[in-house]
Write a protein that holds these residues in place. Structure first.
Motif, short mmCIF file in Angstrom:
data_model
loop_
_atom_site.label_atom_id
_atom_site.label_comp_id
_atom_site.label_asym_id
_atom_site.label_seq_id
_atom_site.Cartn_x
_atom_site.Cartn_y
_atom_site.Cartn_z
N ARG A 66 0.85 -1.18 0.00
CA ARG A 66 0.00 0.00 0.00
C ARG A 66 0.89 1.24 0.00
O ARG A 66 2.02 1.20 0.50
N VAL A 96 -6.19 1.53 -7.24
CA VAL A 96 -5.21 0.46 -7.42
C VAL A 96 -4.45 0.75 -8.70
O VAL A 96 -5.04 0.84 -9.78
N GLU A 129 -2.17 -0.68 -3.93
CA GLU A 129 -3.23 0.15 -3.37
C GLU A 129 -2.66 1.51 -3.00
O GLU A 129 -1.74 1.61 -2.19
#
Length: 387
Positions: free
Chosen positions: A35, A57, A62
């Motif tokens: 992330r 995304v 992410e």
């Protein structure tokens, strides 16, 4: 693994930001859960919101973008002129004021950092608010990818605590590690690695097609590829090259990259601006050599990229990581003054066999140390010490 960086995206031009993206996308491709926490900004000059806030995304990663509360203070340059020459002696409140006014100032981003409750946080670079304010908020182990180089801001008194709070350090070069250890000796006991960056051939390598697409013709040239600005040595390079061309009566320098400070018009020097990504490697392959004049780099991705396509380099020898690339690879030369710039560049221009030997040595170095598997192995070993 959660990366924290001031801005993020395939179209963001910045060494530390692209380093984070390179690691994030590579690890995501390998099945890691990755992330990124960042702001909506695209430009470090203004920090104005550019992207929409929220979660997307991108390339398997992410990405959570947070709004910037205020743009960069327009008086920040004046503040820097007052603060940075005496950085080592200012008080903490002055240093924090400089950090906050430099930006990007985002309360939502700091809250998102504080909310991370699992895994590892990886912060880059050291210089901006998300790292400086974010590391003290971390509730999980924090790795600092400082991207540090010898600059006045590194002397601000707050950074001893920030570097000290990191649980591990990832350096782009041995020179960066030595700088950090000399400035912050308390970090010697922390887990750390000289990581470098993964370097791969991205897109086609067709120098003939690139010359045609960019209108470069058949004339030989040397290339400087990267941000075109005074602080990156662009103006100094143009001046040095102008003197050399006047002496030799020939020579061609191509500048390619985002133009921050337009250099003076100089005979034999052409400024292309931003080059389409599909022509980047072809441009490096078409050049007789790459010149990196920057005095301050923590890695310089473009140097091993040039090596990968067999192009030798000439670099600013006052920059430790650049000189380190040349010393470790035998793939290039370096200069520290006007006279040795002239000697080194003239020798490279006049000796194709030397350029070929240096290019081959550089390619072997890049393949051995900066393949994705080599970088991933070094990074995984570092993170394993934190789990």
């Amino acid at each position: 693994l959660t990366f924290v960086t001031p801005r993020y995206g395939a179209d963001v031009h910045g060494g530390a930001e692209q380093a984070a993206r390179s690691l994030a996308t590579g690890l995501a491709d390998d099945g890691w859960t990755i992330r990124v926490l960042t702001t909506c900004a695209h430009s470090y000059v203004t920090w104005a919101d550019h992207y929409e806030p929220g979660t997307t995304v991108e390339e398997g990663v992410e990405v959570v973008r947070c709004r910037v509360d205020r743009p960069r203070d327009p008086q920040h340059l004046s503040l820097s002129d007052a603060v940075l020459p005496r950085a080592a002696t200012v008080d903490h409140s002055t240093a924090w004021d400089w950090i906050d006014r430099q930006g990007p100032d985002s309360r939502d981003l700091l809250d998102a950092i504080a909310a991370v409750g699992e895994g590892v946080l990886a912060f880059t670079p050291y210089l901006y608010q998300p790292t400086a304010r974010g590391i003290p908020l971390a509730r999980v182990p924090a790795v600092l990818h400082a991207a540090a180089h010898a600059e006045p801001a590194l002397d601000l008194p707050i950074f001893a605590d920030i570097f000290g709070r990191a649980d591990a350090l990832s350096h782009f070069s041995r020179a960066e590690q030595e700088l950090v250890l000399s400035r912050f000796p308390g970090t010697r006991t922390k887990p750390q690695v000289v990581l470098g960056l993964p370097v791969e051939v991205s897109g086609p390598v067709d120098p003939v097609a690139t010359r045609a697409a960019l209108g470069l013709g058949d004339e030989p040239f040397v290339l400087a590829l990267g941000r075109i600005e005074r602080g990156k040595g662009s103006h100094d390079l143009v001046e040095r090259f102008g003197h050399l061309r006047a002496e030799r009566g020939s020579g061609r320098l191509i500048l390619a990259g985002p133009v921050v400070d337009a250099p003076p018009e100089t005979e034999g020097v052409e400024c292309l601006g931003v080059v389409p990504s599909e022509h980047k490697m072809g441009l490096l392959a078409a050049a007789d050599l790459l010149i990196n004049p920057s005095p301050n780099e923590s890695f310089s991705l473009v140097v091993p990229e040039a090596f990968l396509v067999g192009t030798p380099v000439l670099v600013n020898g006052w920059c430790g990581p650049l000189r380190e690339h040349c010393e470790n690879s035998s793939g290039g030369l370096w200069y520290t003054g006007l006279a040795d710039f002239h000697v080194a560049l003239s020798r490279l221009l006049d000796d194709p066999a030397l350029r070929a030997r240096l290019g081959a040595a550089g390619k072997a170095y890049a393949l051995e140390f900066f393949s994705w598997s080599a970088v991933r192995h070094r990074y995984a070993r570092l993170l394993a010490q934190l789990s």
